[in-house]
Design a protein around this motif. Structure first.
Motif, PDB file in Angstrom:
ATOM      1  N   GLY A  59       0.810  -1.219   0.000  1.00 48.95           N
ATOM      2  CA  GLY A  59       0.000   0.000   0.000  1.00 48.95           C
ATOM      3  C   GLY A  59       0.838   1.260   0.000  1.00 48.95           C
ATOM      4  N   ILE A  60       1.974   1.233   0.705  1.00 45.82           N
ATOM      5  CA  ILE A  60       2.880   2.391   0.706  1.00 45.82           C
ATOM      6  C   ILE A  60       3.426   2.624  -0.695  1.00 45.82           C
ATOM      7  N   ASN A  61       3.915   1.557  -1.327  1.00 46.81           N
ATOM      8  CA  ASN A  61       4.461   1.707  -2.683  1.00 46.81           C
ATOM      9  C   ASN A  61       3.396   2.111  -3.695  1.00 46.81           C
ATOM     10  N   ASN A  62       2.169   1.671  -3.492  1.00 45.13           N
ATOM     11  CA  ASN A  62       1.093   2.046  -4.412  1.00 45.13           C
ATOM     12  C   ASN A  62       0.828   3.543  -4.404  1.00 45.13           C
ATOM     13  N   SER A  63       1.119   4.208  -3.285  1.00 45.49           N
ATOM     14  CA  SER A  63       0.831   5.644  -3.168  1.00 45.49           C
ATOM     15  C   SER A  63       2.073   6.499  -3.396  1.00 45.49           C
ATOM     16  N   ALA A  64       3.042   5.970  -4.118  1.00 42.04           N
ATOM     17  CA  ALA A  64       4.304   6.685  -4.340  1.00 42.04           C
ATOM     18  C   ALA A  64       4.082   7.993  -5.089  1.00 42.04           C
ATOM     19  N   VAL A  65       4.989   8.925  -4.840  1.00 40.31           N
ATOM     20  CA  VAL A  65       5.024  10.200  -5.565  1.00 40.31           C
ATOM     21  C   VAL A  65       6.309  10.223  -6.377  1.00 40.31           C
ATOM     22  N   ILE A  66       6.189  10.333  -7.688  1.00 37.45           N
ATOM     23  CA  ILE A  66       7.368  10.374  -8.551  1.00 37.45           C
ATOM     24  C   ILE A  66       7.740  11.826  -8.778  1.00 37.45           C
ATOM     25  N   ASN A  67       8.862  12.233  -8.222  1.00 37.98           N
ATOM     26  CA  ASN A  67       9.309  13.613  -8.371  1.00 37.98           C
ATOM     27  C   ASN A  67      10.435  13.692  -9.399  1.00 37.98           C
ATOM     28  N   PRO A  68      10.841  14.883  -9.811  1.00 41.96           N
ATOM     29  CA  PRO A  68      11.872  14.999 -10.850  1.00 41.96           C
ATOM     30  C   PRO A  68      13.186  14.321 -10.481  1.00 41.96           C
ATOM     31  N   ILE A  69      13.542  14.329  -9.188  1.00 40.14           N
ATOM     32  CA  ILE A  69      14.818  13.746  -8.783  1.00 40.14           C
ATOM     33  C   ILE A  69      14.786  12.231  -8.946  1.00 40.14           C
ATOM     34  N   ASN A  70      13.648  11.600  -8.689  1.00 36.03           N
ATOM     35  CA  ASN A  70      13.519  10.161  -8.926  1.00 36.03           C
ATOM     36  C   ASN A  70      13.833   9.834 -10.377  1.00 36.03           C
ATOM     37  N   LEU A  71      13.245  10.582 -11.302  1.00 32.40           N
ATOM     38  CA  LEU A  71      13.412  10.292 -12.722  1.00 32.40           C
ATOM     39  C   LEU A  71      14.827  10.605 -13.192  1.00 32.40           C
ATOM     40  N   ILE A  72      15.395  11.705 -12.725  1.00 30.36           N
ATOM     41  CA  ILE A  72      16.769  12.046 -13.108  1.00 30.36           C
ATOM     42  C   ILE A  72      17.737  10.976 -12.625  1.00 30.36           C
ATOM     43  N   GLU A 130      -3.860   3.734  -8.931  1.00 27.92           N
ATOM     44  CA  GLU A 130      -4.684   4.940  -9.028  1.00 27.92           C
ATOM     45  C   GLU A 130      -4.251   6.011  -8.043  1.00 27.92           C
ATOM     46  N   ARG A 131      -3.461   5.636  -7.034  1.00 30.07           N
ATOM     47  CA  ARG A 131      -3.008   6.602  -6.033  1.00 30.07           C
ATOM     48  C   ARG A 131      -1.598   7.124  -6.294  1.00 30.07           C
ATOM     49  N   LEU A 132      -0.993   6.698  -7.374  1.00 25.15           N
ATOM     50  CA  LEU A 132       0.328   7.194  -7.737  1.00 25.15           C
ATOM     51  C   LEU A 132       0.233   8.655  -8.162  1.00 25.15           C
ATOM     52  N   THR A 133       1.195   9.471  -7.752  1.00 29.06           N
ATOM     53  CA  THR A 133       1.231  10.889  -8.120  1.00 29.06           C
ATOM     54  C   THR A 133       2.480  11.155  -8.943  1.00 29.06           C
ATOM     55  N   MET A 134       2.310  11.818 -10.074  1.00 32.47           N
ATOM     56  CA  MET A 134       3.420  12.092 -10.991  1.00 32.47           C
ATOM     57  C   MET A 134       3.716  13.589 -11.016  1.00 32.47           C
ATOM     58  N   THR A 135       4.995  13.948 -11.103  1.00 32.83           N
ATOM     59  CA  THR A 135       5.371  15.348 -11.227  1.00 32.83           C
ATOM     60  C   THR A 135       4.710  15.980 -12.448  1.00 32.83           C
ATOM     61  N   GLU A 136       4.358  17.245 -12.332  1.00 33.08           N
ATOM     62  CA  GLU A 136       3.725  17.959 -13.442  1.00 33.08           C
ATOM     63  C   GLU A 136       4.749  18.590 -14.387  1.00 33.08           C
ATOM     64  N   LEU A 137       6.030  18.569 -14.031  1.00 36.71           N
ATOM     65  CA  LEU A 137       7.050  19.206 -14.855  1.00 36.71           C
ATOM     66  C   LEU A 137       7.313  18.394 -16.117  1.00 36.71           C
ATOM     67  N   ASP A 138       7.660  19.094 -17.218  1.00 37.65           N
ATOM     68  CA  ASP A 138       8.067  18.389 -18.433  1.00 37.65           C
ATOM     69  C   ASP A 138       9.569  18.113 -18.374  1.00 37.65           C
ATOM     70  N   GLY A 139      10.102  17.506 -19.440  1.00 36.31           N
ATOM     71  CA  GLY A 139      11.504  17.095 -19.431  1.00 36.31           C
ATOM     72  C   GLY A 139      12.483  18.233 -19.162  1.00 36.31           C
ATOM     73  N   PRO A 140      12.478  19.317 -19.964  1.00 45.53           N
ATOM     74  CA  PRO A 140      13.421  20.416 -19.714  1.00 45.53           C
ATOM     75  C   PRO A 140      13.249  21.045 -18.327  1.00 45.53           C
ATOM     76  N   ALA A 141      12.013  21.148 -17.847  1.00 48.14           N
ATOM     77  CA  ALA A 141      11.790  21.731 -16.520  1.00 48.14           C
ATOM     78  C   ALA A 141      12.368  20.836 -15.424  1.00 48.14           C
ATOM     79  N   MET A 142      12.283  19.514 -15.603  1.00 47.83           N
ATOM     80  CA  MET A 142      12.877  18.600 -14.617  1.00 47.83           C
ATOM     81  C   MET A 142      14.395  18.759 -14.576  1.00 47.83           C
ATOM     82  N   VAL A 143      15.001  18.901 -15.731  1.00 44.48           N
ATOM     83  CA  VAL A 143      16.455  19.095 -15.792  1.00 44.48           C
ATOM     84  C   VAL A 143      16.838  20.391 -15.092  1.00 44.48           C
ATOM     85  N   ALA A 144      16.103  21.459 -15.372  1.00 43.38           N
ATOM     86  CA  ALA A 144      16.386  22.744 -14.720  1.00 43.38           C
ATOM     87  C   ALA A 144      16.218  22.628 -13.207  1.00 43.38           C
TER      88      ALA A 144
END
Length: 848
Positions: free
Chosen positions: A519-532, A567-581
């Protein structure tokens, strides 16, 4: 007299103006459409107490929200009522006396009107107004007098309360109750009146419990209840016999344990922490985001809540309580390690709701009995509670397997007394930079764990000038204990407390711990640092072209959105260049100028720490990464063969990463990922219907290659463990010896290859893999305590071999080909080191 002269409205206007010079009201919810209030039908608000201050706040805030005012007339609906307001507790003529309880004349009148007109319905809208929130612990007359509690306030007390707590006023509007529905169930107006009053009283009691906690006696009374309980008295008798001490001495020891454990909730301290954390978040972080909080609002009134968050940082303790408190709900009692019970700090944490427990108390049955009884008192009295299911902070960023101690105690308490349904609320906490990052790196590289102390806490203040990005808190799907017990212990209601001794209890507890972790992993928040971190740690030398980095993180985001992990996963709203910045803004990415395009890279120390943030959300990309691995190794492959190979590896990934899908769901999920990867250009479908990677010279091939490397270290660990087992032979090593050997060999391999992350040779990961092998029947423990296996393990080793590039396969074989003498010497040295540590610990215990 004022009403007769027509001056009552004038004086209310003056009092309202003066009061709102000071009072600040937090209204929830902000969107009243969610409540389902129909403005075309009569509305009558309900307050628990008839206090002028509460009436004026209700009237003012409803006007501000565009709703009918509380002091407006109901005559437009054909009713004779002058005001749209009911108060369950009526005023007394003496302004210094407490209000008396009686049926509201307006409620009686509305009830009569509903009985006379069968087409009429009135919406009763209960509204809870809290002027400060403090549980009635009776430990301080000042707190009881001047903070909102369970005691019905007099006018004088309310005046002083407004002066002290007016800026922390909370007004909570609740869904309407149909007066018609309540009346239709009874034939008598009097019976309906009693029913409506009872429903409203229960409603307000639940609302106040959710906000300020239950009406519980002070600490001394709780201590007496704990000491006097049958469980603790039995443990005291055992203590007397085993240690040959008197009852007074044994009871005195039990009281010491109660004082060591118990929290001492203090509203002034909670307010201090609120002000401090308001300052801290703005000084240290760019903000705090909270997702899915509605799950708390839906359950807080009717359920005993146990929050079960992941544990990533010491900030976790503060963050969860802060997020709950500022939204108007009761701060949970938090299970904290005894190592945090430091001078000054421990006292503050205790007054903020923390209760302390020792790491282990197997050898101290009296302490265990006292702690279990204290936990039962907390749960049975309705206090919300919080504990970290992992036991300690994760040093690798991965979710650790649930420790079952607190879960077992919670289950036993509930089996003993389950008059109020209990729900577990998983919570994911994610950071973009860690205050403890340097400490974690040192511990993973072999340095001893640092003990918490005042000095280290003061030293951390130096970091307050640094920017640590945003903090993310997300609540997962509720886990209803009744439903869980029904599924795993069908006869638990009939068995009662005896169910804790049944054979089903341990599997039920393990399944509950797994449900919490999932349940904890299901509610993860993916932020720009995770993806980078996912991208850069999958590149040679942790460097990449700026444009390529922006495209790759955007690709990860698109893939996660195309096939939502949950359904409880949250994704960053930033696009690719904004995540890099953003990565550059946090000083995580370093830039090297180049005429053909700037390169972005990680410093070596930052690269080690970034594995932590990759591991936070690695579970979200595990399946697409495995698909990429198989495609690159096999070339053309049918979807059926792809699914078969995934199924052979999936149980191990599921166990390690707490993946959410059951085996029977894999086929549909893999098909969704394959289709999405085809749409994104990562996978091609050949004329024969097989799947194939893009051309080697294409950009999409490079993107697929980066995606595949996310799981490489995990697959290498699996292959290396199985290879060592096969080389050493069946019945030669114990599990502990194999874990130690894998740990040492993984260290060697990390120097030979690119696996520089310390978590690559984490012993806990090898233990988890071996436990899964045992569960699936690949290995067994024989009577001598060594690991045995058959030819099935050879097949598993061959499957693992085929998903790794040839260079890595050769490196693993080279590292694992060591002599028996070298193995025996290394293991003997480790055993000797452990024995010395045990002797030192035993000597320290004797001295204490």
């Amino acid at each position: 007299m004022l009403r007769f002269l027509g001056l009552d409205r004038f004086f209310r206007l003056i009092i309202r103006g003066l009061m709102y010079l000071w009072v600040r009201v937090q209204v929830s919810p902000h969107d009243l459409e969610l409540l389902g209030i129909d403005p075309n039908r009569p509305i009558c608000y309900v307050l628990q107490n008839r206090l002028l201050s509460s009436v004026l706040v209700l009237d003012t805030e409803m006007r501000n929200l565009g709703m009918p005012a509380a002091l407006s007339s109901m005559r437009r609906f054909g009713l004779r009522e002058k005001h749209s307001l009911i108060c369950l507790t009526q005023e007394h003529r003496n302004p210094l006396a407490k209000p008396r309880h009686a049926h509201s004349p307006r409620l009686v009148s509305l009830m009569d009107a509903v009985f006379e007109d069968t087409t009429l319905d009135v919406q009763l809208v209960p509204v809870t107004i809290l002027w400060g929130r403090s549980p009635d612990t009776e430990s301080s007359w000042l707190k009881v007098l001047f903070a909102d509690s369970w005691a019905t306030p007099s006018a004088l007390k309310q005046l002083i309360t407004i002066m002290l707590h007016g800026r922390q006023t909370i007004m909570r509007i609740n869904p309407p109750i149909s007066l018609r529905q309540l009346c239709d169930d009874t034939q008598s107006s009097e019976r309906s009146l009693r029913k409506v009053s009872r429903v409203l009283r229960v409603h307000f009691r639940r609302q106040r419990t959710a906000a300020i906690g239950p009406d519980m006696s002070h600490r001394r009374t709780m201590r007496s209840e704990i000491i006097g309980s049958d469980v603790v008295q039995a443990a005291i008798a055992v203590e007397m016999n085993s240690r040959q001490v008197s009852r007074d001495v044994a009871e005195a020891r039990a009281r010491i344990y109660v004082n060591e454990i118990a929290s001492d909730y203090s509203y002034p301290v909670i307010r201090f922490f609120e002000l401090f954390l308001n300052w801290l978040w703005t000084r240290l972080y760019n903000g705090v985001t909270v997702n899915n909080f509605e799950v708390i609002e839906q359950h807080v009134a009717d359920h005993e809540i146990v929050y079960v968050p992941c544990h990533r940082s010491h900030i976790d303790y503060l963050l969860l309580s802060y997020a709950i408190f500022i939204r108007g709900y009761m701060v949970p009692h938090i299970a904290a390690g005894a190592n945090l019970n430091m001078p000054v700090v421990g006292s503050l944490l205790r007054r903020a709701g923390a209760f302390f427990l020792r790491r282990t108390f197997k050898d101290n049955p009296l302490y265990g009995a006292v702690f279990n009884e204290y936990l039962h008192q907390i749960l049975s009295h309705g206090y919300p509670m919080e504990y970290f299911v992992e036991g300690g902070r994760s040093r690798t960023g991965r979710l650790l397997p649930a420790k079952l101690g607190m879960i077992n105690m919670t289950l036993r308490s509930y089996l003993r007394d389950n008059h109020r349904p209990l729900v577990f609320i998983p919570a994911y906490i994610g950071y973009e930079k860690l205050m403890e990052g340097g400490t974690y790196i040192g511990e993973l590289q072999g340095k001893p764990k640092e003990k918490e102390n005042i000095f280290s806490l003061l030293m951390s203040i130096r970091k307050l000038k640094k920017v640590f990005g945003r903090v993310h808190l997300s609540f997962g799907a509720p886990i209803y204990l009744n439903e869980h017990l029904d599924a795993h212990m069908p006869n638990w209601r009939e068995q009662g407390p005896a169910a804790a001794d049944s054979a089903e209890f341990a599997p039920t507890s393990m399944a509950l711990g797994l449900a919490m972790s999932t349940g904890i992993n299901n509610s993860a928040v993916i932020n720009p640092i995770n993806l980078i971190s996912l991208v850069l740690l999958s590149t040679p030398k942790h460097a990449i072209d700026e444009a390529q980095l922006a495209e790759q993180v955007a690709l990860y985001k698109a893939l996660a959105l195309a096939v939502p992990y949950s359904e409880r996963l949250t994704m960053t709203e930033l696009d690719g260049p904004a995540m890099v910045a953003y990565g550059e803004e946090l000083k995580i990415l370093q830039r090297r100028k180049h005429p053909l395009g700037d390169l972005l890279y990680l410093h070596e120390e930052d690269a080690v720490l970034m594995t932590y943030f990759r591991n936070n959300t690695l579970h979200v990309f595990a399946l697409p990464s495995l698909i990429a691995v198989l495609l690159l190794q096999r070339g053309d492959i049918s979807q059926e063969e792809l699914l078969g190979r995934i199924k052979s590896v999936y149980p191990f990934l599921k166990s390690e990463l707490f993946l959410r899908w059951h085996d029977d769901e894999l086929e549909a999920v893999v098909a969704q990922y394959v289709n999405s990867m085809i749409e994104l250009g990562l996978v091609l479908r050949t004329a024969s219907g097989c799947l194939a990677p893009p051309k080697v010279s294409s950009e999409n091939y490079a993107r697929l290659h980066i995606l595949s490397r996310g799981l490489r270290q995990t697959l290498v660990r699996y292959h290396m463990t199985v290879t060592i087992l096969n080389q050493r032979g069946t019945g030669k090593l114990t599990q502990q010896q194999l874990e130690e050997l894998c740990h040492l060999l993984a260290q060697r391999l990390s120097f030979v290859r690119e696996f520089s992350a310390p978590e690559f040779f984490d012993k806990g990961l090898f233990k988890g893999f071996l436990d899964t092998l045992k569960t699936l029947g690949f290995i067994q423990i024989c009577s001598q305590g060594t690991l045995t296996f058959d030819k099935r393990l050879d097949g598993l080793a061959q499957e693992a071999l085929e998903v790794l590039p040839s260079g890595i396969r050769q490196a693993i074989l080279q590292v694992t080909l060591i002599t028996d003498d070298a193995v025996n010497t290394a293991l003997a040295a480790l055993e000797a080191s452990k024995e010395r540590k045990k002797q030192r610990a035993s000597a320290a215990k004797s001295n204490a």
